[in-house]
Design a protein around this motif. Structure first.
Motif, PDB file in Angstrom:
ATOM      1  N   ILE A  94       0.876  -1.407   0.036  1.00  0.00           N
ATOM      2  CA  ILE A  94       0.022   0.117   0.017  1.00  0.00           C
ATOM      3  C   ILE A  94       0.747   1.212   0.081  1.00  0.00           C
ATOM      4  CG2 ILE A  94      -2.106  -1.008   0.977  1.00  0.00           C
ATOM      5  CD1 ILE A  94      -1.085  -0.072   3.720  1.00  0.00           C
ATOM      6  N   VAL A  95       2.183   1.356  -0.174  1.00  0.00           N
ATOM      7  CA  VAL A  95       3.026   2.381  -0.236  1.00  0.00           C
ATOM      8  C   VAL A  95       3.028   2.932  -1.707  1.00  0.00           C
ATOM      9  CG1 VAL A  95       5.368   2.993  -0.183  1.00  0.00           C
ATOM     10  CG2 VAL A  95       4.768   1.671   1.588  1.00  0.00           C
ATOM     11  N   GLY A  96       2.501   4.115  -1.673  1.00  0.00           N
ATOM     12  CA  GLY A  96       2.408   4.798  -3.035  1.00  0.00           C
ATOM     13  C   GLY A  96       3.600   5.706  -3.489  1.00  0.00           C
ATOM     14  N   HIS A  97       4.272   6.386  -2.383  1.00  0.00           N
ATOM     15  CA  HIS A  97       5.297   7.225  -2.619  1.00  0.00           C
ATOM     16  C   HIS A  97       6.286   7.264  -1.492  1.00  0.00           C
ATOM     17  CE1 HIS A  97       7.135  10.389  -4.643  1.00  0.00           C
ATOM     18  NE2 HIS A  97       6.886  11.324  -3.604  1.00  0.00           N
ATOM     19  N   VAL A  98       7.603   7.512  -1.606  1.00  0.00           N
ATOM     20  CA  VAL A  98       8.475   7.659  -0.706  1.00  0.00           C
ATOM     21  C   VAL A  98       9.309   8.857  -0.769  1.00  0.00           C
ATOM     22  CG1 VAL A  98      10.841   6.855  -0.055  1.00  0.00           C
ATOM     23  CG2 VAL A  98       9.098   5.207  -0.640  1.00  0.00           C
ATOM     24  N   GLN A  99       9.503   9.636   0.345  1.00  0.00           N
ATOM     25  CA  GLN A  99      10.167  10.741   0.574  1.00  0.00           C
ATOM     26  C   GLN A  99      11.276  10.285   1.554  1.00  0.00           C
ATOM     27  OE1 GLN A  99       6.999  13.427   1.752  1.00  0.00           O
ATOM     28  NE2 GLN A  99       6.660  14.238  -0.228  1.00  0.00           N
ATOM     29  N   ILE A 100      12.496  11.383   1.230  1.00  0.00           N
ATOM     30  CA  ILE A 100      13.677  11.225   2.128  1.00  0.00           C
ATOM     31  C   ILE A 100      14.047  12.734   2.621  1.00  0.00           C
ATOM     32  CG2 ILE A 100      14.246   9.266   0.872  1.00  0.00           C
ATOM     33  CD1 ILE A 100      16.448  10.892  -0.737  1.00  0.00           C
ATOM     34  N   ALA A 101      14.504  12.795   3.412  1.00  0.00           N
ATOM     35  CA  ALA A 101      15.358  14.023   4.089  1.00  0.00           C
ATOM     36  C   ALA A 101      16.365  13.467   5.431  1.00  0.00           C
ATOM     37  CB  ALA A 101      14.472  15.063   4.926  1.00  0.00           C
ATOM     38  N   ALA A 102      17.462  14.163   5.675  1.00  0.00           N
ATOM     39  CA  ALA A 102      18.289  14.010   6.663  1.00  0.00           C
ATOM     40  C   ALA A 102      17.493  14.036   7.934  1.00  0.00           C
ATOM     41  CB  ALA A 102      19.313  14.926   6.918  1.00  0.00           C
ATOM     42  N   VAL A 103      17.863  13.028   8.847  1.00  0.00           N
ATOM     43  CA  VAL A 103      17.353  12.891  10.164  1.00  0.00           C
ATOM     44  C   VAL A 103      18.605  13.145  11.355  1.00  0.00           C
ATOM     45  CG1 VAL A 103      15.934  11.571  11.917  1.00  0.00           C
ATOM     46  CG2 VAL A 103      15.591  11.250   9.587  1.00  0.00           C
ATOM     47  N   PRO A 104      18.343  13.985  12.177  1.00  0.00           N
ATOM     48  CA  PRO A 104      17.221  14.834  12.775  1.00  0.00           C
ATOM     49  C   PRO A 104      17.055  16.034  11.892  1.00  0.00           C
ATOM     50  CG  PRO A 104      18.808  15.213  14.257  1.00  0.00           C
ATOM     51  CD  PRO A 104      19.612  14.234  13.139  1.00  0.00           C
ATOM     52  N   SER A 105      17.873  16.736  11.039  1.00  0.00           N
ATOM     53  CA  SER A 105      17.984  18.167  10.650  1.00  0.00           C
ATOM     54  C   SER A 105      16.894  18.462   9.697  1.00  0.00           C
ATOM     55  CB  SER A 105      19.180  18.428  10.194  1.00  0.00           C
ATOM     56  OG  SER A 105      19.610  17.743   8.894  1.00  0.00           O
ATOM     57  N   ARG A 106      16.339  17.454   8.667  1.00  0.00           N
ATOM     58  CA  ARG A 106      15.754  17.519   7.748  1.00  0.00           C
ATOM     59  C   ARG A 106      16.399  18.496   6.503  1.00  0.00           C
ATOM     60  NH1 ARG A 106       8.875  18.504   7.280  1.00  0.00           N
ATOM     61  NH2 ARG A 106       8.559  16.895   5.784  1.00  0.00           N
ATOM     62  N   ALA A 107      17.589  18.503   6.587  1.00  0.00           N
ATOM     63  CA  ALA A 107      18.055  18.952   5.596  1.00  0.00           C
ATOM     64  C   ALA A 107      18.474  17.988   4.338  1.00  0.00           C
ATOM     65  CB  ALA A 107      19.428  19.606   5.974  1.00  0.00           C
ATOM     66  N   GLU A 108      19.770  18.180   3.527  1.00  0.00           N
ATOM     67  CA  GLU A 108      20.222  17.414   2.649  1.00  0.00           C
ATOM     68  C   GLU A 108      20.161  15.832   2.990  1.00  0.00           C
ATOM     69  OE1 GLU A 108      20.799  21.335   1.109  1.00  0.00           O
ATOM     70  OE2 GLU A 108      21.189  20.627   2.895  1.00  0.00           O
ATOM     71  N   PRO A 109      19.587  15.057   2.169  1.00  0.00           N
ATOM     72  CA  PRO A 109      19.809  13.489   2.478  1.00  0.00           C
ATOM     73  C   PRO A 109      21.147  12.801   2.598  1.00  0.00           C
ATOM     74  CG  PRO A 109      18.721  13.700   0.397  1.00  0.00           C
ATOM     75  CD  PRO A 109      18.857  15.150   0.970  1.00  0.00           C
ATOM     76  N   ASP A 110      22.055  13.510   2.424  1.00  0.00           N
ATOM     77  CA  ASP A 110      23.269  12.839   2.531  1.00  0.00           C
ATOM     78  C   ASP A 110      24.034  12.962   3.839  1.00  0.00           C
ATOM     79  OD1 ASP A 110      23.759  15.627   2.262  1.00  0.00           O
ATOM     80  OD2 ASP A 110      25.515  15.382   0.545  1.00  0.00           O
ATOM     81  N   GLY A 111      23.138  13.617   4.751  1.00  0.00           N
ATOM     82  CA  GLY A 111      23.605  13.712   6.075  1.00  0.00           C
ATOM     83  C   GLY A 111      22.864  13.070   7.225  1.00  0.00           C
ATOM     84  N   GLY A 112      22.918  13.279   8.279  1.00  0.00           N
ATOM     85  CA  GLY A 112      22.260  12.486   9.405  1.00  0.00           C
ATOM     86  C   GLY A 112      22.436  10.942   9.743  1.00  0.00           C
ATOM     87  N   GLU A 113      21.261  10.467  10.291  1.00  0.00           N
ATOM     88  CA  GLU A 113      21.627   8.971  10.857  1.00  0.00           C
ATOM     89  C   GLU A 113      20.907   8.051   9.781  1.00  0.00           C
ATOM     90  OE1 GLU A 113      17.582   8.879  13.618  1.00  0.00           O
ATOM     91  OE2 GLU A 113      19.235  10.194  14.224  1.00  0.00           O
ATOM     92  N   VAL A 114      20.272   8.540   8.556  1.00  0.00           N
ATOM     93  CA  VAL A 114      19.745   7.469   7.733  1.00  0.00           C
ATOM     94  C   VAL A 114      20.844   7.427   6.519  1.00  0.00           C
ATOM     95  CG1 VAL A 114      18.030   6.584   6.273  1.00  0.00           C
ATOM     96  CG2 VAL A 114      17.583   7.514   8.617  1.00  0.00           C
ATOM     97  N   ALA A 115      21.185   6.347   6.126  1.00  0.00           N
ATOM     98  CA  ALA A 115      22.132   6.108   4.994  1.00  0.00           C
ATOM     99  C   ALA A 115      21.343   5.494   3.717  1.00  0.00           C
ATOM    100  CB  ALA A 115      23.258   5.040   5.273  1.00  0.00           C
ATOM    101  N   TYR A 116      20.763   6.863   2.952  1.00  0.00           N
ATOM    102  CA  TYR A 116      19.982   6.644   2.033  1.00  0.00           C
ATOM    103  C   TYR A 116      20.614   5.884   0.957  1.00  0.00           C
ATOM    104  CZ  TYR A 116      16.507   9.314   4.401  1.00  0.00           C
ATOM    105  OH  TYR A 116      15.554   9.954   5.108  1.00  0.00           O
TER     106      TYR A 116
END
Length: 255
Positions: free
Chosen positions: A195-217
């Motif tokens: 039932i997933v229709g769309h995926v979104q990404i952002a850095a956690v916890p800053s919500r800045a560019e997705p190449d930082g933070g705790e999730v290795a996208y």
């Protein structure tokens, strides 16, 4: 191949929406999405989409009162306003060729009747979506960023989608929000893939560019593809400085 969508609710916000669409194309994005485009001329927006060949994946229903509301669809007693917002979103979306409308639930956490109100309004939205060959999205948000929001739990969102059982309805799997509200992103994605229709990404916890933070996208997103996701990945982040200055993260995905 991973397909990236620029969320123009956060990116190139200094530009008119039509020009932001053109800038997203120049930057190498494969699609665009936005939040509340209603002040933009739909003819100009559609022209920019046709010029660039980028699909507009989705828009949001209006929040409601500025600084007070965060959507209306789950708020008991405001059904008429909620449905007016749904009508507006689908009418505008149809004019620009948008694929889906994210029906925002609103600040109704713990309020009696909120789920029933939300389900009734979602059924209404699905009826409108079917008439326009569009879809409906619902998205769990975290209470740190959206205190009091009704839909905070992924399991609840999935239960609502299952109960309604409408082909027009699917889930927004926003990795930023879901990491904050429980993590375990890959396994939770696998559990709800149908039932997933769309995926979104952002850095956690800053919500800045997705190449930082705790999730290795750079590792997670190929895993989501391997688990069966074939849609776009929405870059819904707030640039640390300017949009242009932060686009280096796209190189990790071959752009």
């Amino acid at each position: 191949m991973l397909r990236l969508s620029a969320n123009l609710g956060f990116l190139w916000t200094e530009l008119p929406l039509a020009d932001a669409i053109r800038r997203a194309k120049a930057a190498g994005f494969d699609a665009v999405e936005c939040h509340w485009p209603y002040e933009s001329d739909p003819l100009a927006v559609r022209a920019a989409l046709e010029e660039t060949g980028l699909p507009m994946l989705g828009i949001n229903t209006r929040r409601g009162r500025t600084g007070i509301d965060n959507g209306l669809a789950a708020v008991p007693g405001r059904e008429a306003e909620a449905r007016a917002a749904i009508d507006e979103a689908f009418a505008y979306g149809a004019r620009i060729g948008a694929g889906r409308v994210h029906v925002m639930a609103g600040n109704a956490f713990g309020i009696d009747g909120a789920r029933e109100t939300f389900e009734a309004n979602l059924a209404y939205a699905c009826d409108i979506a079917a008439l326009n060959a569009m879809g409906v999205l619902i998205e769990p948000l975290n209470h740190r960023d959206a205190p009091g929001y009704f839909l905070v739990d992924l399991a609840l969102a999935a239960d609502i989608a299952g109960r309604l059982a409408r082909p027009e309805l699917s889930l927004m799997f926003d990795c930023y929000h879901l990491q904050i509200t429980g993590g375990d992103l890959l396994e939770r994605f696998r559990a709800h893939r149908r039932i997933v229709g769309h995926v979104q990404i952002a850095a956690v916890p800053s919500r800045a560019e997705p190449d930082g933070g705790e999730v290795a996208y750079e590792r997670l997103l190929p895993m989501l593809e391997a688990a069966g996701y074939e849609g776009y990945v929405g870059a819904e982040y707030r640039p640390a400085t300017t949009t242009e200055a932060g686009l280096g993260w796209m190189a990790r995905f071959g752009r």
